[in-house]
Design a protein around this motif. Structure first.
Motif, PDB file in Angstrom:
ATOM      1  N   ARG A  21       0.827  -1.216   0.000  1.00  0.00           N
ATOM      2  CA  ARG A  21       0.000   0.000   0.000  1.00  0.00           C
ATOM      3  C   ARG A  21       0.858   1.262   0.000  1.00  0.00           C
ATOM      4  N   ILE A  22       2.021   1.181   0.618  1.00  0.00           N
ATOM      5  CA  ILE A  22       2.985   2.280   0.532  1.00  0.00           C
ATOM      6  C   ILE A  22       3.338   2.506  -0.937  1.00  0.00           C
ATOM      7  N   GLU A  23       3.620   1.412  -1.639  1.00  0.00           N
ATOM      8  CA  GLU A  23       4.006   1.489  -3.050  1.00  0.00           C
ATOM      9  C   GLU A  23       2.838   1.920  -3.929  1.00  0.00           C
ATOM     10  N   ALA A  24       1.626   1.459  -3.585  1.00  0.00           N
ATOM     11  CA  ALA A  24       0.443   1.772  -4.395  1.00  0.00           C
ATOM     12  C   ALA A  24       0.083   3.255  -4.363  1.00  0.00           C
ATOM     13  N   LEU A  25       0.487   3.952  -3.301  1.00  0.00           N
ATOM     14  CA  LEU A  25       0.209   5.392  -3.225  1.00  0.00           C
ATOM     15  C   LEU A  25       0.983   6.158  -4.295  1.00  0.00           C
ATOM     16  N   ASN A  26       2.088   5.558  -4.764  1.00  0.00           N
ATOM     17  CA  ASN A  26       2.863   6.121  -5.866  1.00  0.00           C
ATOM     18  C   ASN A  26       3.332   7.555  -5.583  1.00  0.00           C
ATOM     19  N   VAL A 181       0.196  -2.267  15.385  1.00  0.00           N
ATOM     20  CA  VAL A 181      -1.226  -1.901  15.385  1.00  0.00           C
ATOM     21  C   VAL A 181      -1.432  -0.647  14.541  1.00  0.00           C
ATOM     22  N   GLU A 182      -0.563   0.344  14.726  1.00  0.00           N
ATOM     23  CA  GLU A 182      -0.676   1.591  13.947  1.00  0.00           C
ATOM     24  C   GLU A 182      -0.543   1.312  12.459  1.00  0.00           C
ATOM     25  N   ARG A 183       0.442   0.497  12.085  1.00  0.00           N
ATOM     26  CA  ARG A 183       0.662   0.196  10.666  1.00  0.00           C
ATOM     27  C   ARG A 183      -0.528  -0.559  10.078  1.00  0.00           C
ATOM     28  N   ALA A 184      -1.095  -1.465  10.867  1.00  0.00           N
ATOM     29  CA  ALA A 184      -2.271  -2.219  10.402  1.00  0.00           C
ATOM     30  C   ALA A 184      -3.449  -1.276  10.159  1.00  0.00           C
ATOM     31  N   LEU A 185      -3.658  -0.345  11.072  1.00  0.00           N
ATOM     32  CA  LEU A 185      -4.766   0.608  10.928  1.00  0.00           C
ATOM     33  C   LEU A 185      -4.553   1.525   9.731  1.00  0.00           C
ATOM     34  N   TRP A 186      -3.318   1.986   9.563  1.00  0.00           N
ATOM     35  CA  TRP A 186      -2.983   2.842   8.418  1.00  0.00           C
ATOM     36  C   TRP A 186      -3.187   2.069   7.121  1.00  0.00           C
ATOM     37  N   SER A 187      -2.663   0.855   7.084  1.00  0.00           N
ATOM     38  CA  SER A 187      -2.763  -0.005   5.900  1.00  0.00           C
ATOM     39  C   SER A 187      -4.219  -0.273   5.527  1.00  0.00           C
ATOM     40  N   SER A 188      -5.031  -0.554   6.532  1.00  0.00           N
ATOM     41  CA  SER A 188      -6.445  -0.838   6.304  1.00  0.00           C
ATOM     42  C   SER A 188      -7.171   0.391   5.746  1.00  0.00           C
ATOM     43  N   ALA A 189      -6.892   1.555   6.336  1.00  0.00           N
ATOM     44  CA  ALA A 189      -7.547   2.797   5.894  1.00  0.00           C
ATOM     45  C   ALA A 189      -7.125   3.164   4.475  1.00  0.00           C
ATOM     46  N   VAL A 190      -5.836   3.053   4.193  1.00  0.00           N
ATOM     47  CA  VAL A 190      -5.331   3.384   2.858  1.00  0.00           C
ATOM     48  C   VAL A 190      -5.842   2.384   1.823  1.00  0.00           C
ATOM     49  N   GLY A 191      -5.916   1.104   2.221  1.00  0.00           N
ATOM     50  CA  GLY A 191      -6.451   0.082   1.328  1.00  0.00           C
ATOM     51  C   GLY A 191      -7.885   0.390   0.923  1.00  0.00           C
ATOM     52  N   ALA A 192      -8.670   0.841   1.893  1.00  0.00           N
ATOM     53  CA  ALA A 192     -10.073   1.195   1.612  1.00  0.00           C
ATOM     54  C   ALA A 192     -10.156   2.393   0.666  1.00  0.00           C
ATOM     55  N   LYS A 193      -9.270   3.378   0.867  1.00  0.00           N
ATOM     56  CA  LYS A 193      -9.260   4.560  -0.009  1.00  0.00           C
ATOM     57  C   LYS A 193      -8.845   4.189  -1.423  1.00  0.00           C
ATOM     58  N   LEU A 194      -7.825   3.328  -1.532  1.00  0.00           N
ATOM     59  CA  LEU A 194      -7.363   2.900  -2.862  1.00  0.00           C
ATOM     60  C   LEU A 194      -8.455   2.132  -3.598  1.00  0.00           C
ATOM     61  N   LEU A 195      -9.158   1.285  -2.864  1.00  0.00           N
ATOM     62  CA  LEU A 195     -10.246   0.521  -3.463  1.00  0.00           C
ATOM     63  C   LEU A 195     -11.345   1.454  -3.957  1.00  0.00           C
ATOM     64  N   SER A 196     -11.666   2.445  -3.126  1.00  0.00           N
ATOM     65  CA  SER A 196     -12.699   3.418  -3.470  1.00  0.00           C
ATOM     66  C   SER A 196     -12.309   4.218  -4.716  1.00  0.00           C
TER      67      SER A 196
END
Length: 217
Positions: A21-26, A181-196
């Motif tokens: 997800r870090i990479e997907a943000l480009n 825990v922080e990284r998981a929460l960040w990853s989950s939130a960013v994943g949802a935004k990327l999907l959207s």
């Protein structure tokens, strides 16, 4: 993923997806900055035991990581990059020695111009991920329902919640730190935004416009 989720496999999946997800943000340099922050900076800090400290150049690179992963505020980078080396060393030595007293450690770091509780939390998370998580907007929103309050008081509430969640997730034999825990929460939130954004037909044009705006900064 909700903060109250107790499914360990979902938390593990979110942590595992962090890198992609870090990479997907480009975002320019984000992958290399994140690699520096997570894999290179922590050993540097610990090599200086018993009096660990951070240097001005390391703090400046940490700030670049924080701003690139989150919201870009160039003035903060200017402030930090211009800090006196001796002052940064002294403040960070005192902060690291203060742990596990997170409140005292944050207070020692925030004497530095441009360093608020959020940046101070990133410094502590690099040194002691098992104690202090980074105060990211995404994790704050998930854990507290609010990502606008960057005070020490709010951070201490955040730390307490993430420490408890880490302990809960570690009860089955796995080791989960508050920083995991922080990284998981960040990853989950960013994943949802990327999907959207992928579901939004205008996402490509929006990304192009955003990239052009960033290049002007």
């Amino acid at each position: 993923m909700e903060f109250g989720c107790c499914n360990l496999s979902l938390w593990k999946e979110a942590v595992s997806a962090y890198q992609s997800r870090i990479e997907a943000l480009n975002k320019p340099n984000l992958a290399s900055l994140d690699d520096y922050y997570r894999n290179h900076l922590p050993p540097l800090l610990h090599q200086r035991n018993p009096n660990s400290y951070i240097t001005t150049s390391e703090l400046s690179k940490l700030m670049q990581w924080k701003l690139t992963r989150g919201k870009w505020r160039p003035r903060l980078l200017d402030f930090v990059s211009g800090l006196d080396e001796a002052l940064v060393k002294s403040a960070s030595e005192k902060a690291f020695r203060s742990l596990p007293d997170v409140s005292k450690a944050i207070t020692e770091l925030t004497v530095l111009k441009g360093v608020g509780p959020a940046t101070a939390s990133a410094v502590l998370a690099a040194y002691a991920p098992d104690i202090a998580p980074f105060m990211s907007d995404e994790a704050m929103e998930a854990a507290l329902g609010n990502s606008k309050d960057y005070t020490l008081k709010q951070y201490l509430i955040f730390v307490n919640k993430l420490q408890k969640k880490a302990k809960e997730l570690s009860s089955e034999g796995d080791i989960f730190t508050p920083s995991d825990v922080e990284r998981a929460l960040w990853s989950s939130a960013v994943g949802a935004k990327l999907l959207s954004s992928n579901l939004n037909p205008d996402s490509k044009s929006n990304t192009s416009k955003n990239t052009k705006r960033k290049r002007k900064r």
